[in-house]
Write an enzyme that holds these catalytic residues in place. Structure first.
Site, PDB file in Angstrom:
ATOM      1  N   GLY A  31     -17.573  85.732 -27.368  1.00  0.00           N
ATOM      2  CA  GLY A  31     -17.350  85.971 -28.660  1.00  0.00           C
ATOM      3  C   GLY A  31     -15.988  85.136 -29.098  1.00  0.00           C
ATOM      4  O   GLY A  31     -15.183  84.795 -28.220  1.00  0.00           O
ATOM      5  N   TRP A  32     -15.843  84.726 -30.289  1.00  0.00           N
ATOM      6  CA  TRP A  32     -14.878  83.887 -30.700  1.00  0.00           C
ATOM      7  C   TRP A  32     -13.569  84.392 -30.402  1.00  0.00           C
ATOM      8  O   TRP A  32     -13.341  85.643 -30.564  1.00  0.00           O
ATOM      9  CB  TRP A  32     -15.118  83.346 -32.357  1.00  0.00           C
ATOM     10  CG  TRP A  32     -16.233  82.383 -32.251  1.00  0.00           C
ATOM     11  CD1 TRP A  32     -17.323  82.389 -32.566  1.00  0.00           C
ATOM     12  CD2 TRP A  32     -15.924  80.913 -31.921  1.00  0.00           C
ATOM     13  NE1 TRP A  32     -18.143  81.128 -32.682  1.00  0.00           N
ATOM     14  CE2 TRP A  32     -17.020  80.134 -32.171  1.00  0.00           C
ATOM     15  CE3 TRP A  32     -14.641  79.903 -31.451  1.00  0.00           C
ATOM     16  CZ2 TRP A  32     -17.205  78.751 -31.961  1.00  0.00           C
ATOM     17  CZ3 TRP A  32     -14.913  78.711 -31.265  1.00  0.00           C
ATOM     18  CH2 TRP A  32     -16.158  78.098 -31.523  1.00  0.00           C
TER      19      TRP A  32
ATOM     20  N   GLN B 167     -10.580  78.767 -29.084  1.00  0.00           N
ATOM     21  CA  GLN B 167     -10.484  77.565 -30.049  1.00  0.00           C
ATOM     22  C   GLN B 167      -9.270  76.805 -29.589  1.00  0.00           C
ATOM     23  O   GLN B 167      -9.628  75.427 -29.518  1.00  0.00           O
ATOM     24  CB  GLN B 167     -10.048  77.948 -31.556  1.00  0.00           C
ATOM     25  CG  GLN B 167     -11.428  78.703 -31.988  1.00  0.00           C
ATOM     26  CD  GLN B 167     -11.057  79.294 -33.194  1.00  0.00           C
ATOM     27  OE1 GLN B 167      -9.882  79.362 -33.648  1.00  0.00           O
ATOM     28  NE2 GLN B 167     -12.102  79.918 -33.966  1.00  0.00           N
TER      29      GLN B 167
ATOM     30  N   TRP C 206       2.916  84.026 -39.863  1.00  0.00           N
ATOM     31  CA  TRP C 206       1.719  84.023 -40.322  1.00  0.00           C
ATOM     32  C   TRP C 206       1.872  84.593 -41.712  1.00  0.00           C
ATOM     33  O   TRP C 206       2.465  85.663 -41.655  1.00  0.00           O
ATOM     34  CB  TRP C 206       1.000  85.097 -39.567  1.00  0.00           C
ATOM     35  CG  TRP C 206      -0.272  85.409 -40.020  1.00  0.00           C
ATOM     36  CD1 TRP C 206      -1.761  84.572 -40.143  1.00  0.00           C
ATOM     37  CD2 TRP C 206      -1.026  86.820 -40.416  1.00  0.00           C
ATOM     38  NE1 TRP C 206      -2.524  85.263 -40.314  1.00  0.00           N
ATOM     39  CE2 TRP C 206      -2.455  86.529 -40.788  1.00  0.00           C
ATOM     40  CE3 TRP C 206      -0.378  87.911 -40.411  1.00  0.00           C
ATOM     41  CZ2 TRP C 206      -3.142  87.808 -40.940  1.00  0.00           C
ATOM     42  CZ3 TRP C 206      -1.037  89.062 -40.553  1.00  0.00           C
ATOM     43  CH2 TRP C 206      -2.586  89.000 -40.934  1.00  0.00           C
TER      44      TRP C 206
ATOM     45  N   ALA D 122      -0.204  86.357 -44.432  1.00  0.00           N
ATOM     46  CA  ALA D 122      -1.366  87.028 -43.995  1.00  0.00           C
ATOM     47  C   ALA D 122      -2.404  86.433 -45.072  1.00  0.00           C
ATOM     48  O   ALA D 122      -2.447  86.339 -46.087  1.00  0.00           O
ATOM     49  CB  ALA D 122      -1.348  88.481 -44.490  1.00  0.00           C
ATOM     50  N   ASP D 123      -3.746  86.300 -44.342  1.00  0.00           N
ATOM     51  CA  ASP D 123      -5.114  86.066 -45.067  1.00  0.00           C
ATOM     52  C   ASP D 123      -5.903  87.151 -45.380  1.00  0.00           C
ATOM     53  O   ASP D 123      -6.987  86.816 -45.709  1.00  0.00           O
ATOM     54  CB  ASP D 123      -5.921  84.908 -44.272  1.00  0.00           C
ATOM     55  CG  ASP D 123      -6.190  85.452 -42.960  1.00  0.00           C
ATOM     56  OD1 ASP D 123      -7.334  85.609 -42.751  1.00  0.00           O
ATOM     57  OD2 ASP D 123      -5.275  85.402 -41.934  1.00  0.00           O
TER      58      ASP D 123
ATOM     59  N   GLU E 158       0.447  79.637 -39.988  1.00  0.00           N
ATOM     60  CA  GLU E 158      -0.573  79.715 -40.532  1.00  0.00           C
ATOM     61  C   GLU E 158      -0.557  80.003 -42.181  1.00  0.00           C
ATOM     62  O   GLU E 158       0.419  81.292 -42.419  1.00  0.00           O
ATOM     63  CB  GLU E 158      -1.811  80.663 -39.943  1.00  0.00           C
ATOM     64  CG  GLU E 158      -2.178  80.109 -38.500  1.00  0.00           C
ATOM     65  CD  GLU E 158      -3.146  80.884 -37.926  1.00  0.00           C
ATOM     66  OE1 GLU E 158      -4.349  80.332 -37.724  1.00  0.00           O
ATOM     67  OE2 GLU E 158      -3.060  82.194 -37.941  1.00  0.00           O
ATOM     68  N   HIS E 159      -1.073  79.386 -43.061  1.00  0.00           N
ATOM     69  CA  HIS E 159      -1.547  79.949 -44.415  1.00  0.00           C
ATOM     70  C   HIS E 159      -0.271  79.755 -45.406  1.00  0.00           C
ATOM     71  O   HIS E 159      -0.603  80.450 -46.594  1.00  0.00           O
ATOM     72  CB  HIS E 159      -2.075  81.176 -44.342  1.00  0.00           C
ATOM     73  CG  HIS E 159      -3.262  81.589 -43.326  1.00  0.00           C
ATOM     74  ND1 HIS E 159      -4.264  80.863 -43.399  1.00  0.00           N
ATOM     75  CD2 HIS E 159      -3.455  82.501 -42.468  1.00  0.00           C
ATOM     76  CE1 HIS E 159      -5.192  81.250 -42.568  1.00  0.00           C
ATOM     77  NE2 HIS E 159      -4.644  82.107 -41.849  1.00  0.00           N
TER      78      HIS E 159
ATOM     79  N   GLU F  21      -3.676  76.920 -39.382  1.00  0.00           N
ATOM     80  CA  GLU F  21      -4.768  76.865 -40.166  1.00  0.00           C
ATOM     81  C   GLU F  21      -3.907  76.808 -41.589  1.00  0.00           C
ATOM     82  O   GLU F  21      -3.061  77.537 -41.887  1.00  0.00           O
ATOM     83  CB  GLU F  21      -5.495  78.205 -40.378  1.00  0.00           C
ATOM     84  CG  GLU F  21      -6.285  78.431 -39.289  1.00  0.00           C
ATOM     85  CD  GLU F  21      -6.995  79.488 -39.098  1.00  0.00           C
ATOM     86  OE1 GLU F  21      -6.917  80.615 -40.158  1.00  0.00           O
ATOM     87  OE2 GLU F  21      -7.739  79.978 -38.146  1.00  0.00           O
TER      88      GLU F  21
END
Length: 596
Positions: A177-178, A199, A432, A434-435, A466-467, A488
């Site tokens: 699983g990823w 990843q 981070w 948050a997404d 990220e984000h 990301e």
């Protein structure tokens, strides 16, 4: 597959909260871990358990299992746990499962001093038990233990596995699983490591029999000679750096000669392999020199009083609401978190301000933005410092930053971490915005930048950021070195007009910005990914650098995960566009405007 994974991150948030509440509403007898008596009473407060080989293994397992029931899905909950194992060999029936905000550590000087049969972190909760999706398995860590069997460690960002001796194989995925990790350091694995569907991953100063698996960006720094997998870009996804130029391993709690202490490993230069192969090298500091915090009692004021008295700080498991910054002023001060202590800024303040003094160690802490916008959450040193700390660097290890997701209010910050000091070593960050989670939207959990580095000769191993709504990182100092970068760009850009850099002339903000005046900078193994979820927008380039001889980039990729297009370039105006789901575009070498 990609659509499924990232849709699940958002859709599962509400279900996760409901499931968590259902679990925590079970009978008090079932979830009260503190009513199980152990041989040794923990001196570190609630939710930090000290186990002994002499404890009844059924009682030990009962505590571990009950914590897992609470923490398996508890992504944004308030509970924090640490399981500390006294040196010795534990009953083979004990099986440790590591959930959210759970820190597992041995208390020996060497990892081989503390022997446990089985440890695992699986991924069975997000999307159902058959999904095995570990992309949200954040905020957990394990260190300084000997594991006797195969170890499953299916994790993503904001995790750590350090100073481990694993007598079997190590799996970094749950049945393929990823997963979106991750960080492994100073560890020996007697068999193989299988990264599977990870990843990206950084392995630093490790030794193993073999490595298998590659996806987008796998980086190996300072491994034992001959242990890195063969090949490099473009033929493989492997980046190998022969030695670790400068590192101090993270301090850790030990129990020796009938007392608790903190062991501070020595500074290493050009290091290869594990630090403990010929025994532990460093300094032991008595626990009497630490102020041990209590989240139910302590405040900014009480902790600052202890710091002013020359104490080190042991931050214990819990949430600390701070209305002013913790002020770390003395050289060689240690701020060590046990059990993912979380600092929340409540008054538009910083959570911590670190003076420009050598040898300071900040480790094992989660920083949270508050409802009132802060300029920064962590500041290290004064701007335009000329102090040289090369022989006694400041170390920042296993520190994680979060803007939104966990709170009932929209969290806000301008920038998370500002590094002004020279010669700082960073070792495993996740920064981070948050997404997914509570109060998450483009106009709610606002944050321009993740990291700004103004100091010279700063070295970072494993930065994941990220984000953020503008640049993820801005690096203005000279002599910077980055080993493994994962990013990301924001999912929730509402339209192109809202996301334009260079005074509105360039589409989007590069993830990685090296300042225009920088004359020397070098980076190895970078992966920058897009998922334009909410609008059709373009990112002109993933990385901006000044074109001059001293600025070098080795092995960088841009990946369009899914969603709307896309990414036009990799570095500046070089590199092919990633405009289709699954596209991975690379530059192997870049210097002075010349790419390969």
């Amino acid at each position: 597959i990609f659509n499924f994974i990232f849709k699940k991150r958002q859709d599962e948030a509400d279900k996760e909260k409901s499931d968590m509440n259902n679990t925590q509403n079970k009978g008090e007898e079932e979830i009260n871990l503190n009513n199980i008596e152990l041989k040794i009473k923990s001196p570190f407060g609630d939710n930090i358990y000290v186990f002994s080989p002499e404890d009844n293994p059924k009682k030990v397992q009962q505590i571990i299992d009950r914590a897992w029931i609470k923490q398996e899905k508890n992504q944004f909950g308030p509970d924090r746990y640490a399981f500390l194992f006294m040196p010795g060999e534990y009953d083979e029936s004990i099986k440790v499962k590591v959930g959210y905000y759970t820190h597992v550590a041995g208390l020996g000087i060497l990892p081989t001093d503390t022997k446990i049969n089985e440890l695992r972190c699986d991924a069975r909760w997000l999307g159902g038990p058959d999904n095995h999706n570990a992309t949200c398995n954040f905020w957990r860590g394990v260190e300084n233990i000997n594991i006797s069997t195969q170890t499953l460690w299916a994790v993503s960002q904001a995790t750590f596995m350090r100073r481990m001796n694993i007598n079997g194989s190590l799996l970094l995925h749950d049945q393929h699983g990823w997963a979106s990790g991750g960080f492994l350091s100073d560890s020996k694995i007697e068999s193989y490591v299988d990264s599977g569907t990870q990843q990206q991953w950084l392995s630093r100063n490790c030794d193993w029999d073999a490595w298998t698996g590659q996806n987008w960006n796998m980086v190996f720094v300072g491994l034992e000679d001959g242990k890195a997998p063969k090949g490099t870009w473009p033929g493989t996804k492997f980046t190998t750096v022969d030695s670790t130029p400068l590192i101090k391993e993270k301090p850790f709690l030990i129990y020796d000669n009938n007392q608790y202490s903190v062991f501070v490993p020595e500074l290493q230069k050009d290091a290869k392999g594990i630090s403990w192969g010929d025994g532990a090298k460093g300094e032991t500091i008595s626990i009497d020199e630490f102020y041990i915090t209590n989240p139910e009692i302590d405040s900014s004021d009480t902790i600052n009083i202890a710091l002013s008295e020359g104490k080190n700080i042991l931050l214990t498991a819990g949430i600390y609401e701070l209305d002013k910054a913790l002020e770390v002023k003395n050289p060689n001060t240690i701020i060590l978190g046990i059990g993912y202590p979380t600092l929340i800024a409540t008054n538009g303040n910083e959570c911590m301000v670190v003076s420009d003094e050598g040898g300071i160690n900040i480790a094992g802490i989660l920083f949270d933005a508050g409802a009132i916008e802060s300029e920064n959450l962590l500041i290290v040193g004064k701007e335009k410092s000329n102090k040289n700390h090369s022989e006694n660097p400041i170390l920042i290890s296993d520190v994680f930053f979060r803007v939104g997701g966990a709170a009932s209010y929209p969290a806000k910050v301008v920038n998370c971490i500002l590094i002004n000091s020279n010669n700082v070593i960073g070792d495993n960050f996740w920064v981070w915005r948050a997404d997914h989670g509570e109060q998450v939207a483009w106009d709610k959990n606002t944050a321009k930048n993740g990291v700004i580095i103004n100091g010279d000769d700063v070295t970072i191993y494993a930065l994941m950021v990220e984000h953020f709504q503008e640049y993820q990182i801005i690096w203005n100092g000279n002599g910077g070195k980055m080993y493994f970068y994962q990013s990301e760009i924001p999912y929730d850009v509402p339209n192109q007009e809202a996301w334009m850099s260079h005074n509105g002339t360039v589409n989007g903000f590069a993830s990685y910005k090296v300042g225009d005046e920088v004359t020397s900078h070098e980076a190895w193994g970078l992966g920058i990914y897009s998922f334009h979820r909410d609008a059709v927008v373009d990112l002109n380039t993933t990385m901006e650098v000044p074109d001059r001889d001293g600025v070098k980039v080795h092995n960088i990729c841009s990946v369009m995960i899914t969603g709307n297009p896309g990414i036009s370039h990799v570095i500046n105006n070089s590199g092919e566009a990633a405009n289709n789901p699954g596209d991975r575009k690379i530059i192997v070498e870049y210097e002075n405007g010349i790419k390969k």
